[in-house]
Design an enzyme around this catalytic site. Sequence first.
Site, PDB file in Angstrom:
ATOM      1  NE  ARG A   1       0.152   1.380   3.390  1.00  0.00           N
ATOM      2  CZ  ARG A   1       1.051   2.299   3.624  1.00  0.00           C
ATOM      3  NH1 ARG A   1       2.343   1.975   3.688  1.00  0.00           N
ATOM      4  NH2 ARG A   1       0.750   3.561   3.782  1.00  0.00           N
ATOM      5  N   GLY A   2       0.251   2.425  -0.054  1.00  0.00           N
ATOM      6  CA  GLY A   2       1.031   3.660  -0.196  1.00  0.00           C
ATOM      7  C   GLY A   2       1.098   3.989  -1.684  1.00  0.00           C
ATOM      8  CB  ALA A   3       0.143   7.069  -3.509  1.00  0.00           C
TER       9      ALA A   3
ATOM     10  NE  ARG B   1      -6.103   0.753  -1.647  1.00  0.00           N
ATOM     11  CZ  ARG B   1      -5.480   1.330  -0.607  1.00  0.00           C
ATOM     12  NH1 ARG B   1      -4.179   1.180  -0.462  1.00  0.00           N
ATOM     13  NH2 ARG B   1      -6.156   2.065   0.248  1.00  0.00           N
TER      14      ARG B   1
ATOM     15  CD  GLN C   1      -3.246   2.333   6.877  1.00  0.00           C
ATOM     16  OE1 GLN C   1      -3.837   2.674   7.896  1.00  0.00           O
ATOM     17  NE2 GLN C   1      -3.868   2.193   5.726  1.00  0.00           N
TER      18      GLN C   1
ATOM     19  CG  ASP D   1      -3.144   8.086  -1.281  1.00  0.00           C
ATOM     20  OD1 ASP D   1      -2.954   8.534  -0.138  1.00  0.00           O
ATOM     21  OD2 ASP D   1      -2.889   6.914  -1.613  1.00  0.00           O
TER      22      ASP D   1
ATOM     23  CE  LYS E   1      -5.254   5.413   4.637  1.00  0.00           C
ATOM     24  NZ  LYS E   1      -6.217   4.570   3.883  1.00  0.00           N
TER      25      LYS E   1
END
Length: 341
Positions: A47-49, A90, A196, A237, A248
């Site tokens: 995860r994480g852009a 996503r 997170q 993001d 987030k």
Amino acid sequence: MSVQAIAWSANAAVRIVDQRALPDVLVTRDLESAEAVAEAIRTMQVRGAPLIGITAAMGLVVGLRNDRSAPREAFLAGLAEKADLLAGTRPTAVNLHWALDRMVRVARATPGDGAALWERLQSEASAIWEEDRAMCRKIGEHGLALIPDGVKVLTHCNAGALATGGIGTALAPIYLAHEAGRQVHVYVSETRPLLQGARLTAWELAHAGVPCTVITDSMAASLMRAARVDMILVGADRIAANGDFANKIGTYGLAVLALHHGVPLYCAAPSSSIDASLPDGDGIPIEERAPEEVTAVAGRPVAPPGAQALNPAFDVTPARYVAGYVTERGIVKPPFGAAPA
Ligand code: MRU
């Protein structure tokens, strides 16, 4: 030393850190197909852009490794199908679409059949990763000017090494300040529902020896009122042309609190997070995830059976709340043009 979140494995498989297992154990997994990569992104093993974009680009390579003997048109059809699959995982992080579009464009512009196109895709995925690593470093170098000795920084979610191909975005200036011997203390908001902040940011900061304190999301206001936070540094993001940015869920609340208390909030992101096709943040698609992520913590119910829950994974912070954007090009202000292809 910060952790490395992604790597190539044998025969062009994609090696990830399965982030669901942190902070308990550091588990790596080799993903052997585009479907496995898509599943890993959807279920937030990665995860994480920026990392989502890199992983998806590598996912095309592993997904097409058995198509190398295919004629050109059949190879390109397979590429389009796998790019669609990965693009649907996503919706909010624009880096995913940016990376996939770049891969498809490069393949179409390359002459030859499956073997030539596959080689080109492999080098392009490596280039996307390598460029992200370099952008993280640059973000760190530019952001270093914002981090004086003794500063107390609040960050939200995880915009560190576990979210990128390098040392992170929001955490990059912190790592470089720490390396330079400056005293930095990081308040890490836990980041409900998937934690997170507590699970990943606190873990990677501790791993790198950076002092940090985990707080619940609801503690940020009183911490700011008590003047215990000098600045807020978060990732993004997707950043619209006017500077509104999605990050987030909870970032917007922090931004409102920060403005009220006179605490500057900086957004750190590579240019691959800019979506100049959107004039403002209203057009950013916000991912809605399963309500069970809210009604349970680590798989254990914390609400009565059948309780309804909302679970938007991101919110949009209007540009007027942002003191500056730390990018690989420096600390900049909107409007933003197109990200480089
Ligand atoms: O849902 P996640 O964990 O993928 O959300 C991540 C964030 O919101 C990060 O702050 C953002 O992707 C920037 S990562 C450098």
